[in-house]
Write an enzyme that holds these catalytic residues in place. Structure first.
Site, PDB file in Angstrom:
ATOM      1  N   THR A  17      27.715  40.240  31.540  1.00 16.53           N
ATOM      2  CA  THR A  17      27.404  41.096  30.396  1.00 16.53           C
ATOM      3  C   THR A  17      28.603  41.956  30.000  1.00 16.53           C
ATOM      4  OG1 THR A  17      26.489  42.606  32.017  1.00 16.53           O
ATOM      5  CG2 THR A  17      24.903  41.289  30.773  1.00 16.53           C
ATOM      6  N   SER A 104      37.751  41.597  45.825  1.00 16.93           N
ATOM      7  CA  SER A 104      38.957  41.892  46.605  1.00 16.93           C
ATOM      8  C   SER A 104      40.172  42.027  45.685  1.00 16.93           C
ATOM      9  CB  SER A 104      39.193  40.801  47.647  1.00 16.93           C
ATOM     10  OG  SER A 104      39.278  39.529  47.033  1.00 16.93           O
ATOM     11  N   SER A 105      40.222  41.264  44.596  1.00 17.11           N
ATOM     12  CA  SER A 105      41.398  41.365  43.720  1.00 17.11           C
ATOM     13  C   SER A 105      41.404  42.695  42.968  1.00 17.11           C
ATOM     14  CB  SER A 105      41.476  40.179  42.761  1.00 17.11           C
ATOM     15  OG  SER A 105      40.304  40.071  41.992  1.00 17.11           O
ATOM     16  N   GLU A 133      44.622  41.860  36.136  1.00 16.03           N
ATOM     17  CA  GLU A 133      43.839  40.724  36.658  1.00 16.03           C
ATOM     18  C   GLU A 133      43.929  39.532  35.705  1.00 16.03           C
ATOM     19  OE1 GLU A 133      41.295  40.774  39.410  1.00 16.03           O
ATOM     20  OE2 GLU A 133      40.840  38.674  39.007  1.00 16.03           O
ATOM     21  N   ASP A 145      34.561  45.061  37.489  1.00 14.09           N
ATOM     22  CA  ASP A 145      35.026  45.155  38.875  1.00 14.09           C
ATOM     23  C   ASP A 145      35.976  46.345  39.052  1.00 14.09           C
ATOM     24  OD1 ASP A 145      33.687  42.766  38.853  1.00 14.09           O
ATOM     25  OD2 ASP A 145      35.478  41.527  39.092  1.00 14.09           O
TER      26      ASP A 145
HETATM   27  C1  GLA Z   1      33.735  38.525  37.506  1.00 10.23           C
HETATM   28  C2  GLA Z   1      34.525  39.283  36.433  1.00 10.23           C
HETATM   29  C3  GLA Z   1      33.696  40.437  35.897  1.00 10.23           C
HETATM   30  C4  GLA Z   1      32.302  39.991  35.465  1.00 10.23           C
HETATM   31  C5  GLA Z   1      31.647  39.122  36.535  1.00 10.23           C
HETATM   32  C6  GLA Z   1      30.365  38.507  36.062  1.00 10.23           C
HETATM   33  O1  GLA Z   1      33.523  39.342  38.617  1.00 10.23           O
HETATM   34  O2  GLA Z   1      35.732  39.777  36.954  1.00 10.23           O
HETATM   35  O3  GLA Z   1      34.396  41.063  34.820  1.00 10.23           O
HETATM   36  O4  GLA Z   1      32.348  39.339  34.228  1.00 10.23           O
HETATM   37  O5  GLA Z   1      32.499  38.080  36.979  1.00 10.23           O
HETATM   38  O6  GLA Z   1      29.393  39.469  35.824  1.00 10.23           O
END
Ligand code: GLA
Length: 332
Positions: A17, A104-105, A133, A145
């Site tokens: 999302t 982790s990244s 990233e 993340d």
């Molecule tokens: C990965 C991406 C996030 C998000 C999720 C799915 O972790 O890095 O930005 O889109 O997938 O919810």
């Protein structure tokens, strides 16, 4: 001596999302990454306890996606974003499993950015690390993340609005446990499928406008292509589940929260098609155990972890995750 630390995260609900500015509900976890060392010089030189090969990068970095060893790409992405005046020499330690869907990244990027002296607010830090990233991995990821790693609050999950980057704390009740269990499958297809799903959601938005603004899934009937319609239906219904899940946690209604996790998994499996047979079986296994309220795949999918909401001690495998504070840096 500088010591910068950044947690991983587990996403409780609100998957795929963030890339359309929707809602997600991750929490920072007690597992994370620490970068220690000294600023100075004109190179970034780091060893890692998670990888035998050290990295040695110039500050004038080329394409981060091509540097070696592979873990150095995330550091190179941060260097390319921050363009720091001075280098850094030190070491990385982590207790996060790599490639499990526990970010982790993102933890590495945020810890490195703070170690290099990132100067700005939490949103800017999360956005810079998201761009890092993308540069490093080529995956057009969202901001969830990195924002969870930066903004985490002990004892709480975060209701993230990925359009405004507002993070609202949602207390995790004391009488529950959040457990992540690895499916045993590495997330092999995640990169290409991730970009595909993102493009499909963009195609849906060209027809119906921003998915985050749609409440009534009937609006999606305007979309003729059944695959595009199903992808959009996942996103619209998932945003609604995030709102309902936050309300259920606040009300202490754990079974409602668990049922929403089950509905999220079904939507990810059937409408968004990012689950695997292994993840489906793991989620079914965890969900069937006594004192488990619900479970779902967590992260991008195509392998990695499932997350379960349960009574303490109900699941005797995987990682018991505690809602933890966000990233921090100390020292000069
Ligand atoms: C990965 C991406 C996030 C998000 C999720 C799915 O972790 O890095 O930005 O889109 O997938 O919810």
């Amino acid at each position: 001596m500088i010591r910068a630390s950044a947690p991983g995260r587990v996403n409780l609900i609100g998957e795929h999302t963030d890339t359309t500015g929707g809602l997600a509900l991750p929490m920072a976890i007690q597992l994370g990454t620490v970068v220690t060392g000294e600023r100075g010089g004109d190179r970034v030189v780091l060893t890692s306890d998670a990888d035998d090969e050290p990295l040695d990068l110039p500050l004038e970095i080329g394409d981060p996606a091509t540097v070696s060893p592979p873990w150095a790409r995330y550091v190179a992405g941060v260097v390319a974003e921050l363009r720091p005046a001075a280098g850094f020499t030190g070491s990385v330690t982590t207790d996060l499993p790599v490639g499990a869907g526990l970010s982790s990244s993102a933890a590495l990027e945020v810890a490195v950015a703070l170690a290099l002296g990132f100067d700005g607010g939490p949103r800017e830090l999360a956005l810079a690390c998201q761009r890092a990233e993308r540069r490093a991995s080529g995956v057009p990821c969202g901001v969830m993340d990195q924002l969870a790693s930066v903004a985490g609050v002990a004892g709480h999950a975060l209701l993230l609005d990925c359009a405004t980057l507002d993070a609202t704390t949602v207390a995790i009740p004391a009488d529950v446990e959040i457990v992540a269990v690895h499916s045993g499958e590495s997330r092999s297809l995640a990169t290409s499928a991730y970009a595909d799903r993102r493009a499909t959601c963009a195609a849906a938005e060209r027809i119906v406008g921003p998915l985050r603004d749609i409440v009534d899934v009937a609006r999606l009937d305007e979309i003729d292509d059944p695959v595009v319609r199903r992808r959009a239906r996942h996103v619209v219904s998932e945003n609604e589940r995030v709102r309902a899940f936050a309300a259920a946690l606040q009300a202490g209604d754990l079974q409602v929260a668990g049922d929403l996790m089950a509905a999220s998994h079904a939507s990810l499996a059937e409408d968004f098609e990012v689950s695997t047979a292994g993840l489906d079986a793991l989620v079914a296994d965890l969900s069937a155990r006594p004192a488990v309220f619900g479970a779902r795949l967590t992260g991008a999918g195509f392998g990695g972890c499932a997350v379960a909401l349960c009574r303490p001690g109900a699941i005797d495998l995987g990682w018991r995750l505690r809602p933890s504070a966000g990233a921090s840096v100390a020292g000069t």
